[in-house]
Design a protein around this motif. Sequence first.
Motif, PDB file in Angstrom:
ATOM      1  N   PHE A 105       0.851  -1.188   0.000  1.00 13.04           N
ATOM      2  CA  PHE A 105       0.000   0.000   0.000  1.00 13.04           C
ATOM      3  C   PHE A 105       0.891   1.244   0.000  1.00 13.04           C
ATOM      4  N   ILE A 106       0.665   2.130  -0.964  1.00 11.42           N
ATOM      5  CA  ILE A 106       1.313   3.441  -0.954  1.00 11.42           C
ATOM      6  C   ILE A 106       0.294   4.414  -0.361  1.00 11.42           C
ATOM      7  N   VAL A 107       0.552   4.850   0.865  1.00 15.13           N
ATOM      8  CA  VAL A 107      -0.421   5.639   1.625  1.00 15.13           C
ATOM      9  C   VAL A 107       0.020   7.103   1.640  1.00 15.13           C
ATOM     10  N   ILE A 108      -0.813   7.970   1.080  1.00 12.61           N
ATOM     11  CA  ILE A 108      -0.541   9.408   1.062  1.00 12.61           C
ATOM     12  C   ILE A 108      -1.432  10.079   2.099  1.00 12.61           C
ATOM     13  N   SER A 109      -0.816  10.715   3.068  1.00 11.96           N
ATOM     14  CA  SER A 109      -1.566  11.390   4.134  1.00 11.96           C
ATOM     15  C   SER A 109      -0.935  12.760   4.387  1.00 11.96           C
ATOM     16  N   THR A 110      -1.402  13.431   5.410  1.00  8.47           N
ATOM     17  CA  THR A 110      -0.881  14.754   5.748  1.00  8.47           C
ATOM     18  C   THR A 110       0.221  14.635   6.797  1.00  8.47           C
ATOM     19  N   ASP A 111       1.016  15.688   6.914  1.00  3.02           N
ATOM     20  CA  ASP A 111       2.039  15.750   7.961  1.00  3.02           C
ATOM     21  C   ASP A 111       1.476  16.344   9.247  1.00  3.02           C
ATOM     22  N   LYS A 112       0.457  17.184   9.110  1.00  3.11           N
ATOM     23  CA  LYS A 112      -0.115  17.871  10.264  1.00  3.11           C
ATOM     24  C   LYS A 112      -1.581  17.498  10.426  1.00  3.11           C
ATOM     25  N   GLY A 113      -2.106  17.782  11.597  1.00  6.47           N
ATOM     26  CA  GLY A 113      -3.510  17.509  11.883  1.00  6.47           C
ATOM     27  C   GLY A 113      -4.367  18.750  11.685  1.00  6.47           C
ATOM     28  N   LEU A 114      -5.433  18.862  12.478  1.00  8.10           N
ATOM     29  CA  LEU A 114      -6.368  19.986  12.412  1.00  8.10           C
ATOM     30  C   LEU A 114      -6.971  20.149  11.018  1.00  8.10           C
ATOM     31  N   GLY A 140       0.683  -2.076  13.015  1.00  4.84           N
ATOM     32  CA  GLY A 140       1.592  -3.215  12.910  1.00  4.84           C
ATOM     33  C   GLY A 140       1.946  -3.597  11.486  1.00  4.84           C
ATOM     34  N   VAL A 141       1.780  -2.674  10.539  1.00  6.01           N
ATOM     35  CA  VAL A 141       2.102  -2.945   9.140  1.00  6.01           C
ATOM     36  C   VAL A 141       3.590  -2.698   8.905  1.00  6.01           C
ATOM     37  N   ASN A 142       4.212  -3.554   8.115  1.00  9.55           N
ATOM     38  CA  ASN A 142       5.630  -3.411   7.789  1.00  9.55           C
ATOM     39  C   ASN A 142       5.827  -2.248   6.816  1.00  9.55           C
ATOM     40  N   VAL A 143       6.435  -1.171   7.278  1.00  7.42           N
ATOM     41  CA  VAL A 143       6.684   0.011   6.439  1.00  7.42           C
ATOM     42  C   VAL A 143       8.068  -0.128   5.813  1.00  7.42           C
ATOM     43  N   ILE A 144       8.115  -0.319   4.502  1.00 11.79           N
ATOM     44  CA  ILE A 144       9.388  -0.554   3.821  1.00 11.79           C
ATOM     45  C   ILE A 144      10.063   0.747   3.393  1.00 11.79           C
ATOM     46  N   ALA A 145       9.325   1.847   3.349  1.00  8.82           N
ATOM     47  CA  ALA A 145       9.902   3.150   3.001  1.00  8.82           C
ATOM     48  C   ALA A 145       8.930   4.230   3.438  1.00  8.82           C
ATOM     49  N   SER A 146       9.465   5.407   3.706  1.00  2.00           N
ATOM     50  CA  SER A 146       8.597   6.505   4.135  1.00  2.00           C
ATOM     51  C   SER A 146       9.267   7.834   3.829  1.00  2.00           C
ATOM     52  N   VAL A 147       8.456   8.860   3.728  1.00  2.00           N
ATOM     53  CA  VAL A 147       8.939  10.232   3.559  1.00  2.00           C
ATOM     54  C   VAL A 147       7.898  11.156   4.175  1.00  2.00           C
ATOM     55  N   SER A 148       8.357  12.185   4.848  1.00  2.00           N
ATOM     56  CA  SER A 148       7.444  13.119   5.497  1.00  2.00           C
ATOM     57  C   SER A 148       8.017  14.525   5.421  1.00  2.00           C
TER      58      SER A 148
END
Length: 290
Positions: free
Chosen positions: A82-91, A134-142
């Motif tokens: 899964f390539i998950v695109i989300s935000t860095d901040k909340g609100l 508990g998902v195995n994250v193989i790469a990330s960027v934020s």
Amino acid sequence: MPATKEIRNKIKSVQNTRKITKAMEMVAASKMRKSHQRMNKTRAYSQKLIEVAQRLSVAETESRHSFLIDIDDPSTIKSVAFIVISTDKGLCGALNSNLFRLLINKIREHSDLNHKIQAVAIGNKGLGFLQRAGVNVIASVSHLGDNPTSEKIIGPVSVAIDAYMKGEIDLVYLCHSKFINTMRQVPKIEILLPLPENNLQTPKHSWDYLYEPDPNTLIDVVLKRFIETTIFHSLAENIASEQSARMVAMKAASDNANTMIDELQLIYNKTRQAAITKELSEIVSGADAV
């Protein structure tokens, strides 16, 4: 009058909060306009690249590219990413939680089938959610900022693409929030690899390109660029959705603050009037006693 003093402090606190939410609403509105323009610019490039990819998908080559090989038997799937695109901040309201709710249901579906699940996280909120799940994250960027470049996401995305080309991953999903309008953003989970047939429809015309140096090399480069562009456009849509959701959430917070201030002001006036009436009653009673 300790009661009235406490209410005054509450009113002042809510007023200060309202100033913050109003400022954040104005900042989000400004950023939303810029992110919407950026999204439209990437959309034009993405649409043209889709046309090229559609032509290449039916090209007569010696071998079929791995991106275009459909999965005939779902039982052969052993590993998904899964390539998950989300935000860095909340609100930003329920933007992330709506996507995560849809994502966790899809993860459970594959877990029930004993599929190996991996993920690439683009955005700090998605990274935190995947780690908690508990998902195995193989790469990330934020911390991509409000104006990210494709170079920042190519590295993490390439990890999943290379694993797919090596046969280590059988299915790749793209998860993001699709921008519909200012008031509506829809969470989406769609198959990225292998490329779905509805994404690459058969061209109407029968002509073909002249390839240099050879069709296989050119198709490989263009299809990789097509995948990267699709992800970058989804990121641009997610940023536009984030700013829209934040603007709406901060406006709702400011409106709620106004309502709360009015209610507290009414309570303050009643409490103050009751205290004044009590003092007058005490003065009158004392005068009568004298």
